[in-house]
Design an enzyme around this catalytic site. Structure first.
Site, PDB file in Angstrom:
ATOM      1  N   GLY A 155       0.761  -1.063   0.111  1.00 13.38           N
ATOM      2  CA  GLY A 155       0.003   0.019   0.038  1.00 13.38           C
ATOM      3  C   GLY A 155       0.914   1.154   0.034  1.00 13.38           C
ATOM      4  N   ARG A 156       0.423   2.487   0.592  1.00 11.11           N
ATOM      5  CA  ARG A 156       1.046   3.614   0.688  1.00 11.11           C
ATOM      6  C   ARG A 156       2.634   3.491   1.060  1.00 11.11           C
ATOM      7  NH1 ARG A 156      -2.150   8.618   3.061  1.00 11.11           N
ATOM      8  NH2 ARG A 156      -1.469   7.361   5.130  1.00 11.11           N
ATOM      9  N   ARG A 178      -2.135 -11.785  -2.096  1.00  9.82           N
ATOM     10  CA  ARG A 178      -3.290 -12.456  -1.255  1.00  9.82           C
ATOM     11  C   ARG A 178      -3.830 -13.464  -2.237  1.00  9.82           C
ATOM     12  NH1 ARG A 178      -2.671  -7.578   0.810  1.00  9.82           N
ATOM     13  NH2 ARG A 178      -2.818  -7.280   3.093  1.00  9.82           N
ATOM     14  N   THR A 234       7.316  -2.168  10.897  1.00 13.93           N
ATOM     15  CA  THR A 234       6.863  -0.712  11.285  1.00 13.93           C
ATOM     16  C   THR A 234       5.470  -0.514  11.251  1.00 13.93           C
ATOM     17  OG1 THR A 234       7.601  -0.062   8.914  1.00 13.93           O
ATOM     18  CG2 THR A 234       9.439   0.317  10.625  1.00 13.93           C
ATOM     19  N   SER A 235       4.617  -1.517  11.089  1.00 15.65           N
ATOM     20  CA  SER A 235       3.510  -1.464  10.887  1.00 15.65           C
ATOM     21  C   SER A 235       2.544  -1.557  12.357  1.00 15.65           C
ATOM     22  CB  SER A 235       3.181  -2.668  10.030  1.00 15.65           C
ATOM     23  OG  SER A 235       1.352  -2.508   9.616  1.00 15.65           O
ATOM     24  N   ARG A 236       2.441  -2.855  12.596  1.00 14.67           N
ATOM     25  CA  ARG A 236       1.488  -3.151  14.006  1.00 14.67           C
ATOM     26  C   ARG A 236       2.151  -4.241  14.508  1.00 14.67           C
ATOM     27  NH1 ARG A 236      -0.742   1.171  15.993  1.00 14.67           N
ATOM     28  NH2 ARG A 236      -1.019   2.511  14.096  1.00 14.67           N
ATOM     29  N   GLU A 265       2.107  -1.870  24.053  1.00 11.70           N
ATOM     30  CA  GLU A 265       3.020  -0.679  24.052  1.00 11.70           C
ATOM     31  C   GLU A 265       2.652   0.111  25.382  1.00 11.70           C
ATOM     32  OE1 GLU A 265       2.900   1.366  20.388  1.00 11.70           O
ATOM     33  OE2 GLU A 265       3.766  -0.315  19.416  1.00 11.70           O
ATOM     34  N   HIS A 284       8.365   3.066  18.793  1.00 12.27           N
ATOM     35  CA  HIS A 284       7.187   3.554  17.683  1.00 12.27           C
ATOM     36  C   HIS A 284       7.191   4.954  17.242  1.00 12.27           C
ATOM     37  CE1 HIS A 284       2.511   2.594  16.968  1.00 12.27           C
ATOM     38  NE2 HIS A 284       3.164   3.095  15.659  1.00 12.27           N
ATOM     39  N   ILE A 285       8.356   5.181  16.773  1.00  6.70           N
ATOM     40  CA  ILE A 285       8.972   6.485  16.318  1.00  6.70           C
ATOM     41  C   ILE A 285       8.759   6.557  14.773  1.00  6.70           C
ATOM     42  CG2 ILE A 285      10.300   7.029  18.327  1.00  6.70           C
ATOM     43  CD1 ILE A 285      12.529   6.152  16.322  1.00  6.70           C
ATOM     44  N   GLY A 286       8.234   5.557  13.998  1.00  2.00           N
ATOM     45  CA  GLY A 286       7.999   5.636  12.583  1.00  2.00           C
ATOM     46  C   GLY A 286       7.278   7.187  12.050  1.00  2.00           C
TER      47      GLY A 286
END
Length: 321
Positions: A155-156, A178, A234-236, A265, A284-286
């Site tokens: 995605g983005r 998928r 860097t997602s979830r 977190e 979580h600094i992305g």
């Protein structure tokens, strides 16, 4: 008396510094809350009509809404509302806007992703720890050049990581196709998930959290990854089974990981992940870059003005449950 806009969790102070709030002075009073909302007396919340929330820093539950009897609109920053009890908000006729128009994370998250890849492949955690201990270690890292990168979620963010990896690092990039999806997205070939995990040197996660993605990388899938592979998230955090990940990092097949997100977190002080020297950990600094906070303020201000004028785009409001 003007309605009150309450702004939560501006811990960095960057939202308050924005000059955009001058546009709202004619229409609302603005209060920045410097402490957790749970510590504030009910009387201080009774007149709040609009609420701006910084990402998921505060869970907005039925109990919180009960303390905000006049609340009409939540200006939610970022593109999701996992932390908001949407059913409770709908019951109280509270509208929720999302900041999906934000652009800055499209640079910051891919940059951090690539930094983590480089750090893990070039053994920066091990080198840093040894140097700080007065050592001069013999370390042999690996380049990204020519290696195979598998992206989960094109995605983005994932698409930008793919572009950087291909053009700047000469990586062979594939993506998870998928079931039922196209086998190729643009110039990126698609692979079934198990095949991607077995064949890629680096795997980078860029999926939204959903019932489908939660626990996607479980013990079985982590064990099928290529020996010596690197995993970046860097997602979830909940997309990976953390217990199984710790095993894969200590016993194989993973050589290392870069993690900016975690199932819970802040990450527990006693988490085994904190003691592994083959892992790059960040809190979580992305998304926490100056440019993001500038946009947060600008988008929230614009959305509130549009709401007051009756022309808030429906595409920016969460649909009814």
């Amino acid at each position: 008396m003007k309605p009150l806009l309450l702004i939560l969790d501006d811990w960095e102070g960057l939202i308050a510094k924005s000059p955009v709030w001058g546009q709202l002075e004619e229409f609302v009073d603005i209060k920045f809350l410097p402490v957790p909302i749970a510590t504030v007396l009910d009387d201080e919340l009774s007149s709040v009509v609009f609420l701006m929330a910084i990402r998921e820093r505060t869970a907005l539950t039925e109990q919180v809404f009960a303390r905000l009897p006049k609340l009409k609109l939540i200006l939610q920053t970022g593109g999701h509302a996992y932390h908001i009890d949407q059913q409770a908000a709908q019951k109280r006729c509270i509208a929720i806007t999302l900041g999906r128009r934000i652009k800055a994370p499209l640079a910051s998250v891919p940059e951090l992703t690539m930094a983590m890849m480089l750090g893990v492949m070039h053994l920066l955690p091990q080198a840093q720890q040894a140097m700080r201990s007065g050592e001069w270690p013999l370390l042999t890292g690996r380049t990204l050049n020519g290696r195979k990168l598998g992206i989960l979620g094109l995605g983005r963010h994932g698409s930008r990581v793919a572009h950087i990896a291909k053009t700047a690092f000469n990586m062979d990039v594939v993506a998870w196709a998928r079931p039922g999806a196209a086998a190729k997205t643009g110039d990126i070939p698609g692979l079934p998930l198990d095949e991607l995990l077995r064949t890629c040197d680096v795997v980078s996660i860029h999926l939204r959290l959903s019932p489908e993605s939660t626990g996607l990388l479980d013990a079985q899938r982590l064990q099928m990854m290529k020996p010596g592979a690197v995993l970046i998230n860097t997602s979830r955090g909940a997309i990976i089974n953390e217990e199984a990940l710790i095993s894969a990092l200590t016993r194989g097949p993973l050589a290392g990981a870069g993690l900016d997100v975690f199932t819970h977190e802040p990450l527990a002080v006693n988490s085994p992940l904190r003691s592994l020297n083959n892992v790059v950990l960040t809190p979580h600094i992305g998304w926490t870059v100056e440019e993001v906070f500038v946009e947060f303020a600008e988008i929230a201000c614009t959305q509130l003005l549009q709401y007051l004028q009756g022309n808030l785009p429906a595409s920016e409001v969460l649909p009814p449950l």
